[in-house]
Design a protein around this motif. Structure first.
Motif, PDB file in Angstrom:
ATOM      1  N   MET A   1      31.941  39.412  53.376  1.00 26.62           N
ATOM      2  CA  MET A   1      33.117  39.686  53.841  1.00 26.62           C
ATOM      3  C   MET A   1      33.118  40.601  55.069  1.00 26.62           C
ATOM      4  O   MET A   1      33.956  40.504  56.158  1.00 26.62           O
TER       5      MET A   1
ATOM      6  N   LYS B   1      38.389  39.650  48.078  1.00 26.87           N
ATOM      7  CA  LYS B   1      39.274  39.845  49.232  1.00 26.87           C
ATOM      8  C   LYS B   1      40.373  40.961  49.143  1.00 26.87           C
ATOM      9  O   LYS B   1      40.460  41.645  49.858  1.00 26.87           O
TER      10      LYS B   1
ATOM     11  N   TYR C   1      38.582  43.962  49.116  1.00 30.17           N
ATOM     12  CA  TYR C   1      38.122  44.374  50.713  1.00 30.17           C
ATOM     13  C   TYR C   1      39.161  45.016  51.365  1.00 30.17           C
ATOM     14  O   TYR C   1      38.946  46.051  52.080  1.00 30.17           O
TER      15      TYR C   1
END
Length: 523
Positions: free
Chosen positions: A92, A128, A131
């Motif tokens: 990521m 995600k 993140y």
């Protein structure tokens, strides 16, 4: 007006206290495992955090409590306090779909979303979201109270890149989880086919944040962000290319010493002679600055070293802008509290940072900046005795001009009897958890046209070099203006009364004329 401001502050303080009490009595009693205890302690100890929730919810305590409840539950569910680079999949970071870099024209950090790099995938959706939370939490700790400008770079994106659940999550981060964190949300170069999707996003933002949504073409985006922080495909000149590692938002990588960018600590000994010669040359550039050795040994002639440092500090501080506000830190008080102000005039190109040791131990400190090529800092690294203060002079170098994007970082750590260590070695070994960090932003003073009258010019220079007198003068002018407003209001009131009396007399006269005309009319 003078009475309304204290009343507003008192009302806000009461609502903050009410919010804390109701949080403890209503929400905490439901379950002790509902929230992360670290978040609970922050909320109960930091008035500014509670104030943020209240302001975002228009000072309605019930609404603020709902927001706090939802925010703290989210923080525990996502483990926000424990997020780190090691807990996020490395790929990521490597994609560069989300990152912090650059500033807008108002000095707000830019939070970039490269939409074309996002692919909807239920398997990676949670990672995600974590993140994004990692970046927001990292920034919140590094720049507390400073808003972000979100930039959605829609270049080369299409329907396949739109993930409405992910977009809604990002919106909620600023709407609920990080109140008052959003400066604006700029959507750049959006394809027409996505208009319907963004109409839905606008409905999620709600009325309190809808004004922060800005749609811009490649040509229009420069109204919000200067070309120096825009990529070439947006018409900018920023050569930045995302790569990992390191993290791209680490602006404070390069410390500065007395004469610009510091050499690394490993190179210190080999370049000692070269640095001394540079110090000598710099002393000719600014005669009121006495060069100082970069290395400090705290056991070698301490009394003489203290006297020398005090004398040098007094010389350097002459002509520097004195700070008027103070940040109360756990190890050191820092003045000014938030920003350094620089102007174009000779007396406006120096600012003073005053550090005061509030502990019972020796405290080491050093100063870093995001623009080491612009600023001179003297001293940039040293130590301070218990109860003592140190004056640090920050001056613009050569013809450099300050920018809203420039930042300074003040770092301090207790030495705990390690006075025999050299500073370079101490900073290598001190744990990060024991370092106090405080950030200062830069403010550019508006330049004024020089007056044609030399007497007025000298008067302006005198006032600019004495901010205390200027401040008191402004207060007197404000008070005088207030008195004039009161007198004007009273005059207007008398005028309105007189106009009313005149109108009454006119009406009475008309009535009398009517009665006389009626009496004289033949029956």
């Amino acid at each position: 007006m003078a009475q309304s401001e204290p009343n507003e502050e008192q009302d806000l303080a009461k609502k903050i206290e009410e919010t804390k009490q109701r949080f403890k009595n209503e929400l905490l009693q439901e379950s002790t495992e509902k929230y992360d205890q670290r978040d609970v302690e922050r909320l109960l100890n930091e008035d500014a955090l509670v104030e943020g929730y209240l302001q975002w919810r228009l000072h309605v305590v019930d609404d603020a409590l709902k927001m706090i409840d939802e925010s703290l539950q989210w923080r525990k569910e996502f483990g926000v306090n424990d997020l780190s680079e090691s807990t996020i999949p490395r790929w990521m970071f490597e994609t560069g779909a989300v990152y912090l870099h650059g500033y807008d024209k108002e000095g707000n950090k830019l939070f970039w979303f490269k939409v074309k790099l996002h692919v909807k995938d239920a398997k990676t959706a949670l990672d995600k979201k974590k993140y994004v939370a990692f970046w927001l939490e990292r920034y919140a700790k590094r720049e507390p109270g400073m808003p972000l400008t979100v930039v959605f770079d829609m270049a080369e994106s299409g329907i396949s890149n739109i993930d409405m659940d992910f977009v809604k999550y990002v919106v909620n981060c600023f709407k609920v989880y990080y109140p008052k964190f959003l400066s604006k949300m700029v959507i750049v170069d959006m394809p027409w086919i996505m208009n319907a999707a963004w109409k839905i996003v606008k409905s999620w933002l709600g009325p309190e944040a809808i004004s922060k949504l800005k749609f811009a073409s490649k040509a229009e985006v420069q109204t919000f962000i200067d070309p120096e922080y825009l990529p070439p495909h947006m018409g900018g000149t920023d050569p930045f290319k995302y790569s990992y590692p390191p993290l791209p938002d680490d602006d404070f990588q390069t410390p500065i010493n007395d004469n610009g960018p510091a050499i690394t600590e490993d190179e210190t000994e080999s370049k000692e002679a070269e640095q001394e010669s540079k110090d000598t040359l710099e002393s000719s550039f600014n005669s009121d600055v006495v060069p100082k050795s970069k290395k400090v040994n705290f056991q070698e002639e301490p009394s003489r070293a203290e006297d020398k440092d005090r004398g040098e500090s007094n010389v350097r501080a002459n002509g520097a802008r004195k700070p008027l506000t103070t940040f109360k830190g756990p190890l050191m008080d820092v003045s000014p509290a938030e920003e350094l102000s620089f102007g174009c005039g000779e007396t406006e190109r120096k600012c003073l940072i005053i550090l005061t040791n509030v502990t019972k131990n020796l405290v080491a400190f050093k100063v870093r900046t995001t623009a080491p090529e612009k600023y001179r800092v003297k001293p940039s690294s040293s130590s301070c005795e218990p109860g003592a203060s140190v004056d640090i002079v920050v001056s613009l170098h050569g013809g450099s001009q300050t920018s809203l994007q420039d930042r300074f970082l003040v770092m301090a750590a207790e030495m705990d009897g390690a006075g025999s260590q050299e500073l370079a070695q101490f900073w290598k070994e001190v744990p990060k958890s024991k370092i106090m960090e405080h950030r200062l932003r830069c403010h550019a003073l508006s330049s004024s046209k020089p007056p044609s009258n030399p007497l007025k010019e000298s008067a302006v220079e005198t006032q600019s070099s004495r901010p205390d007198e200027l401040s008191s003068m402004l207060m007197r002018v404000t008070a005088c203006n207030h008195r004039l407003e009161q007198k004007l209001d009273s005059c207007l009131w008398v005028q309105k009364v007189l106009i009313g009396l005149v109108l009454v007399l006119v009406v009475l006269n008309l009535q009398c004329l009517y009665l006389l005309g009626t009496a004289q009319r033949p029956s």
